[in-house]
Design a protein around this motif. Structure first.
Motif, PDB file in Angstrom:
ATOM      1  N   ASP A 192      15.818   2.338 -11.561  1.00 45.99           N
ATOM      2  CA  ASP A 192      17.197   2.461 -12.000  1.00 45.99           C
ATOM      3  C   ASP A 192      18.067   1.945 -10.865  1.00 45.99           C
ATOM      4  OD1 ASP A 192      19.464   3.101 -13.402  1.00 45.99           O
ATOM      5  OD2 ASP A 192      19.418   5.211 -12.877  1.00 45.99           O
ATOM      6  N   MET A 193      18.695   0.784 -11.059  1.00 45.07           N
ATOM      7  CA  MET A 193      19.363   0.101  -9.967  1.00 45.07           C
ATOM      8  C   MET A 193      20.435   0.922  -9.246  1.00 45.07           C
ATOM      9  SD  MET A 193      21.082  -3.633  -9.998  1.00 45.07           S
ATOM     10  CE  MET A 193      19.882  -4.780  -9.421  1.00 45.07           C
ATOM     11  N   PRO A 194      21.332   1.616  -9.895  1.00 45.36           N
ATOM     12  CA  PRO A 194      22.380   2.305  -9.140  1.00 45.36           C
ATOM     13  C   PRO A 194      21.896   3.498  -8.322  1.00 45.36           C
ATOM     14  CG  PRO A 194      22.967   2.160 -11.463  1.00 45.36           C
ATOM     15  CD  PRO A 194      21.560   1.678 -11.319  1.00 45.36           C
ATOM     16  N   SER A 195      20.795   4.090  -8.710  1.00 45.87           N
ATOM     17  CA  SER A 195      20.336   5.304  -8.050  1.00 45.87           C
ATOM     18  C   SER A 195      19.203   5.004  -7.082  1.00 45.87           C
ATOM     19  CB  SER A 195      19.865   6.313  -9.099  1.00 45.87           C
ATOM     20  OG  SER A 195      19.303   7.428  -8.470  1.00 45.87           O
ATOM     21  N   ALA A 196      19.394   5.349  -5.823  1.00 45.39           N
ATOM     22  CA  ALA A 196      18.337   5.132  -4.828  1.00 45.39           C
ATOM     23  C   ALA A 196      17.233   6.178  -4.941  1.00 45.39           C
ATOM     24  CB  ALA A 196      18.945   5.166  -3.429  1.00 45.39           C
ATOM     25  N   ASN A 197      17.457   7.235  -5.713  1.00 44.86           N
ATOM     26  CA  ASN A 197      16.454   8.292  -5.871  1.00 44.86           C
ATOM     27  C   ASN A 197      15.266   7.840  -6.712  1.00 44.86           C
ATOM     28  OD1 ASN A 197      18.058   9.998  -4.378  1.00 44.86           O
ATOM     29  ND2 ASN A 197      19.103  10.794  -6.182  1.00 44.86           N
ATOM     30  N   THR A 198      15.430   6.764  -7.456  1.00 42.35           N
ATOM     31  CA  THR A 198      14.346   6.307  -8.325  1.00 42.35           C
ATOM     32  C   THR A 198      13.516   5.208  -7.679  1.00 42.35           C
ATOM     33  OG1 THR A 198      15.797   4.707  -9.390  1.00 42.35           O
ATOM     34  CG2 THR A 198      15.646   6.905 -10.390  1.00 42.35           C
ATOM     35  N   CYS A 199      13.699   4.965  -6.387  1.00 42.73           N
ATOM     36  CA  CYS A 199      12.950   3.921  -5.683  1.00 42.73           C
ATOM     37  C   CYS A 199      11.669   4.488  -5.077  1.00 42.73           C
ATOM     38  CB  CYS A 199      13.784   3.312  -4.561  1.00 42.73           C
ATOM     39  SG  CYS A 199      15.229   2.432  -5.150  1.00 42.73           S
ATOM     40  N   GLN A 200      10.611   3.703  -5.169  1.00 39.60           N
ATOM     41  CA  GLN A 200       9.358   4.046  -4.511  1.00 39.60           C
ATOM     42  C   GLN A 200       9.175   3.085  -3.345  1.00 39.60           C
ATOM     43  OE1 GLN A 200       6.605   3.617  -7.714  1.00 39.60           O
ATOM     44  NE2 GLN A 200       6.988   5.679  -8.488  1.00 39.60           N
ATOM     45  N   GLN A 201       8.707   3.596  -2.247  1.00 40.53           N
ATOM     46  CA  GLN A 201       8.577   2.826  -1.016  1.00 40.53           C
ATOM     47  C   GLN A 201       7.110   2.512  -0.765  1.00 40.53           C
ATOM     48  OE1 GLN A 201      10.501   4.774   2.240  1.00 40.53           O
ATOM     49  NE2 GLN A 201       9.493   3.528   3.766  1.00 40.53           N
ATOM     50  N   TYR A 202       6.812   1.234  -0.528  1.00 37.76           N
ATOM     51  CA  TYR A 202       5.455   0.784  -0.266  1.00 37.76           C
ATOM     52  C   TYR A 202       5.436   0.026   1.065  1.00 37.76           C
ATOM     53  CZ  TYR A 202       4.730   1.671  -5.223  1.00 37.76           C
ATOM     54  OH  TYR A 202       4.646   2.256  -6.443  1.00 37.76           O
ATOM     55  N   ARG A 203       4.363   0.181   1.818  1.00 40.05           N
ATOM     56  CA  ARG A 203       4.206  -0.543   3.077  1.00 40.05           C
ATOM     57  C   ARG A 203       3.573  -1.892   2.779  1.00 40.05           C
ATOM     58  NH1 ARG A 203       0.189  -1.259   6.884  1.00 40.05           N
ATOM     59  NH2 ARG A 203      -1.256   0.037   5.703  1.00 40.05           N
ATOM     60  N   GLU A 207       0.840  -1.206   0.000  1.00 42.48           N
ATOM     61  CA  GLU A 207       0.000   0.000   0.000  1.00 42.48           C
ATOM     62  C   GLU A 207       0.866   1.244   0.000  1.00 42.48           C
ATOM     63  OE1 GLU A 207      -1.583   3.371   2.191  1.00 42.48           O
ATOM     64  OE2 GLU A 207      -0.391   1.880   3.234  1.00 42.48           O
ATOM     65  N   ARG A 208       0.390   2.241  -0.717  1.00 39.83           N
ATOM     66  CA  ARG A 208       0.995   3.574  -0.709  1.00 39.83           C
ATOM     67  C   ARG A 208      -0.107   4.574  -1.034  1.00 39.83           C
ATOM     68  NH1 ARG A 208       6.202   5.849  -4.024  1.00 39.83           N
ATOM     69  NH2 ARG A 208       5.999   7.974  -3.296  1.00 39.83           N
ATOM     70  N   ALA A 209      -0.216   5.602  -0.210  1.00 40.04           N
ATOM     71  CA  ALA A 209      -1.211   6.670  -0.390  1.00 40.04           C
ATOM     72  C   ALA A 209      -2.623   6.099  -0.487  1.00 40.04           C
ATOM     73  CB  ALA A 209      -0.879   7.516  -1.615  1.00 40.04           C
ATOM     74  N   ASN A 210      -2.930   5.150   0.390  1.00 44.01           N
ATOM     75  CA  ASN A 210      -4.247   4.506   0.473  1.00 44.01           C
ATOM     76  C   ASN A 210      -4.646   3.746  -0.785  1.00 44.01           C
ATOM     77  OD1 ASN A 210      -4.673   5.329   3.113  1.00 44.01           O
ATOM     78  ND2 ASN A 210      -5.493   7.303   2.453  1.00 44.01           N
ATOM     79  N   ILE A 211      -3.678   3.396  -1.618  1.00 48.73           N
ATOM     80  CA  ILE A 211      -3.936   2.559  -2.792  1.00 48.73           C
ATOM     81  C   ILE A 211      -3.283   1.209  -2.523  1.00 48.73           C
ATOM     82  CG2 ILE A 211      -3.542   2.245  -5.250  1.00 48.73           C
ATOM     83  CD1 ILE A 211      -3.524   5.291  -5.507  1.00 48.73           C
ATOM     84  N   VAL A 212      -4.089   0.162  -2.514  1.00 55.57           N
ATOM     85  CA  VAL A 212      -3.613  -1.178  -2.208  1.00 55.57           C
ATOM     86  C   VAL A 212      -3.457  -1.972  -3.499  1.00 55.57           C
ATOM     87  CG1 VAL A 212      -4.152  -3.313  -0.976  1.00 55.57           C
ATOM     88  CG2 VAL A 212      -4.731  -1.115   0.049  1.00 55.57           C
ATOM     89  N   SER A 213      -2.324  -2.656  -3.630  1.00 60.38           N
ATOM     90  CA  SER A 213      -2.047  -3.485  -4.796  1.00 60.38           C
ATOM     91  C   SER A 213      -1.514  -4.833  -4.345  1.00 60.38           C
ATOM     92  CB  SER A 213      -1.007  -2.817  -5.700  1.00 60.38           C
ATOM     93  OG  SER A 213      -1.465  -1.597  -6.181  1.00 60.38           O
ATOM     94  N   LYS A 214      -1.613  -5.791  -5.242  1.00 57.14           N
ATOM     95  CA  LYS A 214      -1.042  -7.114  -5.015  1.00 57.14           C
ATOM     96  C   LYS A 214      -0.097  -7.426  -6.152  1.00 57.14           C
ATOM     97  CE  LYS A 214      -4.681  -9.338  -2.407  1.00 57.14           C
ATOM     98  NZ  LYS A 214      -5.472 -10.549  -2.237  1.00 57.14           N
TER      99      LYS A 214
END
Length: 101
Positions: free
Chosen positions: A75-86, A33-40
């Motif tokens: 983009d694997m080398p850059s941590a800035n392109t990662c999205q974080q989901y709970r 989940e991220r921003a109240n949007i749930v995915s599987k």
């Protein structure tokens, strides 16, 4: 002689299957989940540090077991392109296969 060869072949096949089950990571169904949007999605850890989320077009996916977050990176080398989901729920390989089919 032929029956003995069949027994040895069956034992070898069973041993290889058992080793594969133990050492190869199994896919799992992850509900996130991220921003109240749930995915599987079906997550497969792979054999290295990076995993794959089979439903996403990401180059690098990692689950942090300590914090309970899923990181989807484009983009694997850059941590800035990662999205974080709970992570809400993790289910085993049977749930992952049923989700795919």
């Amino acid at each position: 002689m032929k029956a003995h060869l069949i027994k040895i072949s069956a034992l070898l096949l069973f041993t290889l299957l058992l080793v594969a089950i133990v050492f190869i990571p199994m896919p799992e169904l992850v509900t996130y989940e991220r921003a109240n949007i749930v995915s599987k999605g079906v997550y497969w850890q792979g054999l290295g540090d990076s995993g794959k989320l089979l439903d996403a077009k990401a180059s690098f996916v990692k689950i942090d077991n300590d914090t309970g977050y899923l990181f989807v990176c484009h983009d694997m080398p850059s941590a800035n392109t990662c999205q974080q989901y709970r992570i809400i729920e993790r289910q085993g390989p049977i749930a992952a296969l049923s989700h795919l089919f």
